[in-house]
Scaffold this motif. Structure first.
Motif, PDB file in Angstrom:
ATOM      1  N   GLU A 152       7.810  10.020   8.444  1.00  0.00           N
ATOM      2  CA  GLU A 152       7.135  10.131   9.737  1.00  0.00           C
ATOM      3  C   GLU A 152       7.335   8.902  10.625  1.00  0.00           C
ATOM      4  O   GLU A 152       6.674   8.736  11.638  1.00  0.00           O
ATOM      5  N   ALA A 153       8.231   8.018  10.223  1.00  0.00           N
ATOM      6  CA  ALA A 153       8.468   6.786  10.973  1.00  0.00           C
ATOM      7  C   ALA A 153       9.039   7.078  12.364  1.00  0.00           C
ATOM      8  O   ALA A 153       9.607   8.137  12.607  1.00  0.00           O
ATOM      9  N   MET A 154       8.888   6.108  13.256  1.00  0.00           N
ATOM     10  CA  MET A 154       9.539   6.211  14.557  1.00  0.00           C
ATOM     11  C   MET A 154      10.931   5.595  14.418  1.00  0.00           C
ATOM     12  O   MET A 154      11.079   4.539  13.819  1.00  0.00           O
TER      13      MET A 154
ATOM     14  N   PRO B 278       4.484   7.239   2.937  1.00  0.00           N
ATOM     15  CA  PRO B 278       5.761   7.880   3.236  1.00  0.00           C
ATOM     16  C   PRO B 278       6.442   7.258   4.452  1.00  0.00           C
ATOM     17  O   PRO B 278       5.803   6.625   5.277  1.00  0.00           O
TER      18      PRO B 278
ATOM     19  N   PRO C  97       5.310   4.403   9.529  1.00  0.00           N
ATOM     20  CA  PRO C  97       4.219   5.050  10.246  1.00  0.00           C
ATOM     21  C   PRO C  97       2.838   4.523   9.865  1.00  0.00           C
ATOM     22  O   PRO C  97       1.894   4.661  10.637  1.00  0.00           O
ATOM     23  N   LEU C  98       2.705   3.944   8.689  1.00  0.00           N
ATOM     24  CA  LEU C  98       1.375   3.501   8.280  1.00  0.00           C
ATOM     25  C   LEU C  98       1.100   2.049   8.627  1.00  0.00           C
ATOM     26  O   LEU C  98       0.003   1.694   9.019  1.00  0.00           O
ATOM     27  N   CYS C  99       2.098   1.191   8.469  1.00  0.00           N
ATOM     28  CA  CYS C  99       1.780  -0.216   8.728  1.00  0.00           C
ATOM     29  C   CYS C  99       2.786  -0.883   9.641  1.00  0.00           C
ATOM     30  O   CYS C  99       2.791  -2.093   9.775  1.00  0.00           O
ATOM     31  N   ASP C 100       3.636  -0.060  10.268  1.00  0.00           N
ATOM     32  CA  ASP C 100       4.486  -0.575  11.333  1.00  0.00           C
ATOM     33  C   ASP C 100       5.518  -1.601  10.884  1.00  0.00           C
ATOM     34  O   ASP C 100       5.969  -2.392  11.691  1.00  0.00           O
ATOM     35  N   TRP C 101       5.872  -1.605   9.608  1.00  0.00           N
ATOM     36  CA  TRP C 101       6.959  -2.487   9.199  1.00  0.00           C
ATOM     37  C   TRP C 101       8.261  -1.947   9.776  1.00  0.00           C
ATOM     38  O   TRP C 101       8.459  -0.738   9.841  1.00  0.00           O
TER      39      TRP C 101
ATOM     40  N   TYR D 216      10.279   2.402  12.194  1.00  0.00           N
ATOM     41  CA  TYR D 216       8.983   1.727  12.157  1.00  0.00           C
ATOM     42  C   TYR D 216       8.065   2.531  11.245  1.00  0.00           C
ATOM     43  O   TYR D 216       7.704   3.670  11.551  1.00  0.00           O
TER      44      TYR D 216
ATOM     45  N   LYS E 186       0.805  -1.215   0.000  1.00  0.00           N
ATOM     46  CA  LYS E 186       0.000   0.000   0.000  1.00  0.00           C
ATOM     47  C   LYS E 186       0.844   1.273   0.000  1.00  0.00           C
ATOM     48  O   LYS E 186       0.306   2.367  -0.052  1.00  0.00           O
TER      49      LYS E 186
END
Ligand SMILES: Cc1cc2nc3c(=O)[nH]c(=O)nc-3n(C[C@H](O)[C@H](O)[C@H](O)COP(=O)(O)OP(=O)(O)OC[C@H]3O[C@@H](n4cnc5c(N)ncnc54)[C@H](O)[C@@H]3O)c2cc1C
Ligand code: SF4
Lengths: 106, 809
Positions: free
Chosen positions: A58-60, A55, A69-73, A67, A52
């Motif tokens: 914005e990840a942690m 971006p 930000p949208l699906c925590d991969w 990680y 999907k």
């Protein structure tokens, strides 16, 4: 023939805070730049390898992993490889600090 | 731009084709995918048609991937398109209506169709197979007008059809050629037990009958058998077997036998053309169940992604009858032959039957009837041809004592291929296998390994049950679970340590408490940040980098990377001036959609990250916190201000409460509703706190939830005055803030804590209530509007929101 890398100036060192991503826009492409707690800079394509998309800026950030930000991969910034149980890889770019400037080579 | 992606065209939009596509997408984005399917629907779960017929599911329920999914994946989908042939020279696919599509790789996944007996009268209206949605709706329709149904075929499918029709109120007879039902899956004993059970359920049987003819004028009226006898029927379902759809292959000159012949990599005889599913014939076998075709799909996906694969080596199939309420299971070899050593247990009183076949002391097959709790382990033993040991024998056959009192878990009786986690398409089998193969002991590990429970979490209880069922007694002693994979400490232990050790940052917590992962993960960091702020509201410095993106950027991230801005509308009330401003800003910043939310506010969807601060500035409204684990909305009805029924001023009270408690962090999102009277127009029963006005005051409800796990709120107490109302609401909020686990909604918190405990703390114990109020008031003094703050903070504006456009050196 040796082709010399082209370096793009993407900002000043102080524009890249610890563990907060910055988005760099180049024409239609985006690059996400992160500074880890160990004060290392990483640049990767700003697009999740998840089907999907989405971006990554914005990840942690945790160590040299982020990680999504949208699906925590969980993705390794060093190699761009997505960690188990998910699969995939993102493009990584060389980034360096040159005096006060942060530069990326494409 | 030159498209470097290879064109993959999939013929057949069924379970095998799309599962293969899903597996490919997980591994690679090298392909540009086109799917052609002859049915007018998106991909659905064919297995579940039996449930649709039985009435426990609707067609919408069984859609696996809706049209949006195809769009999201960038797949071009043609529905209602019948493919005619493949031109292997020109690498082009032809459809019946003249469309031509080029491919680099083609995948045939055309499945099969019901085999219709070639007997006179087979064309009569009212004669159908049981294969697709069209057949299913035809049966549902027929049951409305007609009474008598016949089903030819006493196999799995026929029995499921028969049971469905009985449920629809029809008088059903199953006609079967053989002596035994489901003779391909069951031995004689189990078959006889099954027949007896189904007769009890109202299905009639005509065994060892060969249908010679279907008779009727304008519609089927009955069957005539080879012995001359007749059976009346105004609906006839043929479920005698399936016929692989190989026309496309035949037309294209691809080698076929019963199915399309494929090798271990699922390649057909035509270069770059693969086949998968029921239409494919591998080592002489056409499989008619989903588990094998998922395995085939995985081989193709790996192969196409360039990953290593040993190829497909065939599958051990197992069967379960789904809907009759009788559990039957078989796997491997189950008809006794002289070389077998047989272990049998038959219990006519409990109506159970268990048979395990051994060859040279290895487990090679099994039949279970009535109690299939061992099916998961037996399936594994059969697949691996495990050596029988005393231990396994003890486990399978019991010690001779009754298992009385042992609770049967619904996970036990669930079919292996049933999807447990709908969001991520994880089957029960995948979970069970993951537990066995990797020695998993917690739901979190299962999540990490299979992805189940990862999205909406709605399936967590089932996953827990499966875990409990697979682990048995060792479940209770399984490793202690911490708040995430980085620690074994629980929430309470962490909160206590923060208080007693005076820890102040997430880093400190992780260092002092021995985190396994130096900087934590996306689960524990936000949680720790919350606990720290809750414990020390005045001194805690919020850590932006430990916040989920929504709370870091103060807007909701959407799947395309844009954001949604939601201004506050206290009590769901706005003004024409504000609406005008919202409209102007939306136009100026090209907002994609303005949506009225379920919580009585306006979503401005599709704002670019770099525009966010400007949008906030120009709106000049307070932040609505739609992104936060915080007080979201206070939904109100019209109330006494305007409503002819209202006895209390719900709009006024809603606004008061929202203004008072906004901006405070909670363990999870928090919603309120205030109603003017018991007609409850603002739907208090599904809110964290719901307030209902009555003649003499208010009634307060807590713990409602309309989301993932719906729950109706419990009545906490009644109060007489507005002041009391605000006090109790505040004290409930603070109690939840202090004792709730991060991400735990009040619905779960109320159940875990117990309503009586909460009532004791906030209603009966006045001192405790006062203390809670004091603490929440203190915390409320520290909050500020994040939008305003960012507007005035050039650094954050730049670092968090600006996008850099670089220059060449
Ligand atoms: C009522 C019912 C209950 C079942 N229960 C179970 C069960 O409990 N457990 C189990 O394991 N299996 C069960 N099955 C079997 C399972 O559904 C099938 O094994 C599985 O669906 C086969 O997948 P497939 O992709 O090969 O075929 P399908 O799912 O049939 O998909 C093939 C698709 O290709 C399309 N197609 C065909 N020809 C063309 C063409 N020329 N051009 C374009 N499109 C074409 C068809 O319209 C169809 O949509 C059940 C089947 C039925 C009908
Ligand atoms: S809940 Fe009562 S007061 Fe409120 S709108 Fe409905 S009827 Fe009117």
């Amino acid at each position: 023939m040796i082709k010399h890398a082209e370096w793009l100036v993407v900002g000043n060192s102080k524009d890249f805070p610890f563990r907060i991503g910055r988005t760099i826009r180049l024409n239609d492409n985006e690059i996400a730049v992160f500074r880890t707690s160990e004060n290392k800079l990483y640049a990767v394509e700003n697009s999740s390898p998840h089907p999907k998309g989405g971006p990554l800026t914005e990840a942690m950030v945790s160590g040299h992993h982020i990680y999504d930000p949208l699906c925590d991969w969980k993705i390794d910034l060093e190699t761009g490889i997505v960690q188990e149980p998910d699969h995939g890889q993102i493009k990584t770019y060389t980034v360096r600090e040159d005096g006060e400037k942060v530069k990326i080579s494409l | 731009m030159i498209n470097s992606k290879k064109k993959l065209v999939v013929i057949g939009n069924g379970m095998a084709g799309i599962n293969t596509v899903e597996q490919i997408l997980k591994l690679t984005d090298k392909y540009e995918i086109t799917v052609l399917g002859s049915e007018p629907h998106p991909n659905y779960n064919r297995i579940m048609l039996s449930y649709v017929l039985e009435g426990s599911k609707t067609i919408e329920d069984i859609i696996l991937n809706d049209l949006q999914w195809y769009k999201d994946q960038g797949i071009t989908l043609y529905t209602g398109k019948m493919v005619q042939s493949i031109d292997g020279e020109r690498k082009r696919i032809h459809t019946e209506d003249g469309l031509e599509i080029d491919y680099d790789l083609a995948l045939i996944a055309t499945g099969s169709q019901s085999f219709i007996l070639p007997i006179p009268g087979k064309e009569l209206p009212g004669v159908i197979g049981f294969r697709d949605i069209a057949d299913c709706t035809a049966m549902l329709e027929a049951a409305k007008t007609y009474k008598k149904a016949a089903v030819i075929g006493g196999g799995l499918l026929g029995l499921e059809a028969a049971k469905g029709l009985v449920n629809l109120g029809m008088d059903v007879t199953v006609v079967h050629l053989m002596e035994d039902l489901m003779e391909r899956q069951l031995d004689r004993e189990a078959s006889a037990m099954l027949k007896a059970e189904l007769e009890r359920q109202g299905i009639k049987f005509a065994m060892q009958m060969q249908t010679a003819e279907v008779y009727g004028q304008d519609r089927v009226q009955g069957l005539r058998f080879s012995d001359g006898s007749e059976l009346e029927a105004d609906l006839l379902v043929m479920a005698v077997g399936i016929k692989p759809n190989i026309q496309v292959a035949v037309q294209s000159g691809i080698e076929t036998k019963r199915g399309i012949v494929v090798d271990d990599l699922m390649k057909t005889s035509m270069p770059d053309v693969y086949a998968v599913g029921e239409c494919a014939e591998h080592r002489g076998i056409c499989y008619g169940l989903v588990a094998p075709l998922f395995e085939q799909g995985s081989v193709i996906a790996k192969h196409l992604a360039g990953a290593d694969t040993e190829g497909y080596a065939g599958s051990v199939v197992s069967t379960k009858l789904k809907i009759s309420g009788v559990d039957v299971f078989s796997a491997g070899e189950f008809i006794t032959a002289p070389e077998h050593t047989v272990i049998v247990a038959k219990d006519e009183w409990k109506r159970t039957y268990k048979k395990v076949l051994l060859r040279e002391n290895r487990i090679v097959g099994t039949v279970l009837f009535g109690d299939v709790s061992e099916s998961a382990s037996l399936q594994k033993y059969v697949r691996q041809q495990t050596l029988m040991t005393d231990e396994i024998y003890g486990q399978l056959m019991g010690t001779g004592c009754s298992k009385d009192g042992a609770k049967t878990l619904s996970a036990e009786t669930m079919a292996d291929d049933e999807i447990v986690c709908g969001c991520n398409g994880v089957t029960k089998k995948a979970i069970v296998d993951a537990i066995h193969e990797n020695g998993l002991t917690t739901v979190d590990e299962i999540k990490a390994c299979t992805g189940a429970t990862r999205s909406c979490g709605g399936c967590k209880p089932v996953v827990e049950q499966i875990l409990q069922y697979v682990l048995g007694d060792s479940f209770k002693t399984a490793a202690k679970q911490g708040i995430c994979g980085c620690t074994t400490l629980s929430r309470d232990e962490i909160v206590a340590a923060i208080k007693t050790k005076g820890l102040t940052t997430t880093r400190e917590v992780m260092n002092v408490l021995g985190w396994q992962n130096d900087e934590g993960c996306s689960k524990c960091r936000p949680a720790l940040n919350y606990y720290l702020g809750m414990i020390n509201p005045d001194t805690h410095e919020n850590e932006e980098d430990s916040r989920f993106v929504n709370e870091r950027l103060h807007a909701n991230i959407q799947k395309d990377g844009t954001f949604t801005v939601v201004p506050r509308m206290y009590g769901g009330v706005t003004t024409p001036e504000d609406l005008k401003k919202i409209a102007d800003v939306s136009l100026k910043y090209n907002v994609k959609v303005v949506k009225v939310t379920g919580g009585q506010r306006l979503d401005l969807i599709g704002v670019r990250k770099e525009d966010l601060p400007k949008v906030w500035e120009e709106l000049d409204m307070p932040s609505g916190y739609a992104y936060a684990k915080s007080l979201r909305t206070v939904k109100t009805c019209v109330g006494s201000q305007f409503c002819r029924f209202g006895t209390q001023d719900s709009m006024g009270m809603g606004e008061v409460l929202e203004r008072k408690f906004e901006r405070l962090d909670f363990p999870a999102k928090f919603k309120l509703a205030v109603n003017g009277c018991p007609r409850n127009c603002a739907e208090s029963c599904t809110k964290d706190i719901g307030i209902v006005g009555n003649d003499g005051g208010w009634e307060i409800f807590i713990g409602g939830n309309g989301g993932i796990k719906a729950r109706l709120a419990d009545s906490l107490c009644k109060v007489k005055t507005d002041d009391e109302l605000i006090e109790i609401v505040g004290s409930v909020m603070q109690l939840y803030r202090e004792t709730g686990q991060y991400l735990e909604r009040t619905s779960e918190w109320v159940e875990r804590t117990g309503l009586e405990e909460i009532r004791k703390a906030v209603v009966h114990d006045v001192d405790q209530r006062k203390a809670l109020i004091e603490r929440i008031e203190f915390a409320l003094q520290q909050v500020e509007d994040p939008w305003k703050k960012i507007i005035n903070d050039a650094d954050s504006r730049k670092n968090l929101f600006e996008v850099v456009t670089p220059s060449l050196v």
